[in-house]
Design a protein around this motif. Structure first.
Motif, PDB file in Angstrom:
ATOM      1  N   ILE A 107      -6.398  11.502  -6.967  1.00 55.96           N
ATOM      2  CA  ILE A 107      -5.984  10.266  -6.320  1.00 55.96           C
ATOM      3  C   ILE A 107      -7.209   9.693  -5.611  1.00 55.96           C
ATOM      4  CG2 ILE A 107      -4.530   9.200  -4.553  1.00 55.96           C
ATOM      5  CD1 ILE A 107      -2.483  11.412  -5.047  1.00 55.96           C
ATOM      6  N   VAL A 117       0.756   4.304  -2.729  1.00 58.57           N
ATOM      7  CA  VAL A 117       0.397   5.680  -2.375  1.00 58.57           C
ATOM      8  C   VAL A 117       1.533   6.635  -2.742  1.00 58.57           C
ATOM      9  CG1 VAL A 117      -0.164   7.246  -0.473  1.00 58.57           C
ATOM     10  CG2 VAL A 117      -1.216   4.995  -0.560  1.00 58.57           C
ATOM     11  N   ILE A 132      -6.344   3.380  -6.105  1.00 50.03           N
ATOM     12  CA  ILE A 132      -5.770   2.277  -5.333  1.00 50.03           C
ATOM     13  C   ILE A 132      -6.868   1.567  -4.556  1.00 50.03           C
ATOM     14  CG2 ILE A 132      -4.148   1.631  -3.501  1.00 50.03           C
ATOM     15  CD1 ILE A 132      -2.571   4.196  -4.188  1.00 50.03           C
ATOM     16  N   VAL A 182     -10.807   9.469  -0.287  1.00 47.51           N
ATOM     17  CA  VAL A 182     -10.602   8.230   0.454  1.00 47.51           C
ATOM     18  C   VAL A 182     -11.990   7.713   0.804  1.00 47.51           C
ATOM     19  CG1 VAL A 182      -9.459   7.135   2.411  1.00 47.51           C
ATOM     20  CG2 VAL A 182      -8.476   9.198   1.404  1.00 47.51           C
ATOM     21  N   LEU A 203      -8.445   6.558  -3.230  1.00 52.68           N
ATOM     22  CA  LEU A 203      -8.035   5.457  -2.363  1.00 52.68           C
ATOM     23  C   LEU A 203      -9.283   4.801  -1.792  1.00 52.68           C
ATOM     24  CD1 LEU A 203      -5.248   7.340  -0.374  1.00 52.68           C
ATOM     25  CD2 LEU A 203      -5.007   6.097  -2.512  1.00 52.68           C
ATOM     26  N   LEU A 220      -4.767   4.029   4.919  1.00 57.52           N
ATOM     27  CA  LEU A 220      -4.607   4.871   3.743  1.00 57.52           C
ATOM     28  C   LEU A 220      -4.353   6.321   4.148  1.00 57.52           C
ATOM     29  CD1 LEU A 220      -7.460   3.381   1.524  1.00 57.52           C
ATOM     30  CD2 LEU A 220      -5.020   2.924   1.385  1.00 57.52           C
ATOM     31  N   LEU A 271      -0.939   8.623   3.359  1.00 59.31           N
ATOM     32  CA  LEU A 271      -1.099   9.945   2.740  1.00 59.31           C
ATOM     33  C   LEU A 271      -0.442  11.026   3.578  1.00 59.31           C
ATOM     34  CD1 LEU A 271      -4.742  10.346   1.380  1.00 59.31           C
ATOM     35  CD2 LEU A 271      -2.610  10.549   0.093  1.00 59.31           C
ATOM     36  N   THR A 322       0.829  -1.204   0.000  1.00 65.15           N
ATOM     37  CA  THR A 322       0.000   0.000   0.000  1.00 65.15           C
ATOM     38  C   THR A 322       0.863   1.255   0.000  1.00 65.15           C
ATOM     39  OG1 THR A 322      -1.725  -1.181   1.209  1.00 65.15           O
ATOM     40  CG2 THR A 322      -1.832   1.225   1.216  1.00 65.15           C
ATOM     41  N   TYR A 323       1.899   1.272   0.817  1.00 64.02           N
ATOM     42  CA  TYR A 323       2.718   2.476   0.969  1.00 64.02           C
ATOM     43  C   TYR A 323       3.383   2.855  -0.355  1.00 64.02           C
ATOM     44  CZ  TYR A 323       5.643   5.868   3.379  1.00 64.02           C
ATOM     45  OH  TYR A 323       6.242   7.032   3.786  1.00 64.02           O
ATOM     46  N   ASP A 353      -7.198  -1.122  -1.721  1.00 70.88           N
ATOM     47  CA  ASP A 353      -6.405  -1.780  -0.688  1.00 70.88           C
ATOM     48  C   ASP A 353      -7.219  -2.899  -0.044  1.00 70.88           C
ATOM     49  OD1 ASP A 353      -4.054  -2.018   0.845  1.00 70.88           O
ATOM     50  OD2 ASP A 353      -4.921  -0.846   2.479  1.00 70.88           O
ATOM     51  N   ILE A 402      -8.142  14.503  -3.691  1.00 69.49           N
ATOM     52  CA  ILE A 402      -7.912  13.193  -3.098  1.00 69.49           C
ATOM     53  C   ILE A 402      -9.221  12.717  -2.481  1.00 69.49           C
ATOM     54  CG2 ILE A 402      -6.739  11.895  -1.274  1.00 69.49           C
ATOM     55  CD1 ILE A 402      -4.343  13.695  -1.600  1.00 69.49           C
TER      56      ILE A 402
END
Length: 323
Positions: A157, A142, A229, A212, A159, A188, A192, A138-139, A231, A210
């Motif tokens: 972005i 990101v 992404i 999430v 997530l 997440l 970030l 994940t890291y 996850d 962004i």
């Protein structure tokens, strides 16, 4: 008794090689069954595998001379590469900077598996990063998303995670819906904040640059010019995975991360990630990257735990007990 020796004229260098309380040397001794001692300006390795230990130690010395910090994780990784006949120096992992955190710290792959994963994300539109906890799936994703945004390769972005309960029901948790799903999205947020800074990430979220969001909120949407992404994908259903992958718009990139050994789906529900691994292999434009225990960059015990579970699985010892 067999011996291997090398001279080190720099006392500070010797200290960095040995590590705090000789931690680096103890790892080498345990791994090769040798004894390593400092005698004046020499390091002496004694034992049947002194040549093998000496080869690993030589590479460790080169890394320290080059100015890199060496910790337990890196020593274990160097050993694992040596066992495969590979070289940390040849991997040139120190050259593959992905981006910098908001504090100026460079983020770069720490293992060959991570380097291959990062390169795949740069090259392919859809990448699956599959592997155990602690491998940086994940890291790194990101970090690459932040890098793509900063270089204006993408405009947004996104997530997301499936909000699947591990032993608890959402309805029993306090707060409104957002407060209930936030705990699932916390990893997440943490990535970030580390990379972009809490304030900057907060401003970008307010502007919806962004997002999430829980996976369920993505239905019916299409994302153009975005880095997306997903996850904890092992906790998607087959239907959710198909829905997610078909959100891909023009100029976008998708990264799916998951650990197929840690599924929280109800009994009898097949993981969408496992099905995707079967259906999408060989599809042009999609890449599967498999990280292993040696790619773990957390505490060394995490690697040992993962390896123990892998051995148990191979022996059929992890089968559920019959009621």
């Amino acid at each position: 008794m067999n011996e291997w020796r090398i001279s080190i004229d720099d006392a500070e260098l010797m200290k960095r090689i040995f590590g705090s309380e000789d931690a680096n040397i103890r790892i080498l001794e345990e791994s090769y069954g040798v004894e390593i001692r400092e005698r004046g300006n020499e390091i002496v390795v004694s034992g049947d595998q002194c040549s093998e230990a000496g080869g690993t130690l030589s590479e460790l010395i080169e890394i320290v001379r080059a100015g890199e910090t060496v910790d337990a994780q890196k020593v274990h990784y160097i050993i694992s590469l040596q066992e495969e006949g590979k070289s940390y120096k040849e991997a040139r992992l120190d050259k593959g900077i992905i981006c910098y955190t908001h504090k100026g710290k460079p983020i770069k792959p720490k293992t060959l598996g991570q380097a291959a994963y990062a390169e795949a994300i740069r090259k392919y539109d859809i990448v699956f990063g599959i592997g155990p906890a602690g491998t940086g799936k994940t890291y790194i994703a990101v970090a690459l998303a932040a890098s793509a945004f900063k270089s204006k390769q993408v405009e947004k972005i996104i997530l997301t995670r499936p909000a699947v309960e591990a032993g608890e029901k959402l309805g029993f948790l306090p707060g409104d819906l957002q407060e209930k799903v936030d705990p699932y999205l916390r990893p997440l947020y943490d990535a970030l904040y580390d990379i972009l800074g809490r304030d900057n990430a907060g401003r970008l979220r307010e502007k919806e640059i962004i997002e999430v969001i829980p996976l369920a909120y993505m239905r019916g949407r299409t994302f153009d010019n975005a880095f997306i992404i997903l996850d904890e994908a092992q906790n998607t259903t087959k239907e959710q995975m198909k829905m997610f992958l078909t959100r891909l718009g023009f100029g976008s990139k998708v990264v799916v991360t998951g650990d197929i050994t840690q599924t929280d789906l109800p009994r009898g529900k097949k993981s969408g990630l496992k099905q995707a691994m079967q259906i999408l292999q060989g599809v042009r434009g999609i890449r599967f990257c498999y990280l292993k225990a040696q790619d773990v960059v957390r505490h060394d015990l995490v690697r040992r735990i993962i390896e123990a579970y892998e051995r148990a699985h191979a022996q059929g010892l992890d089968e559920e007990d019959e009621e």
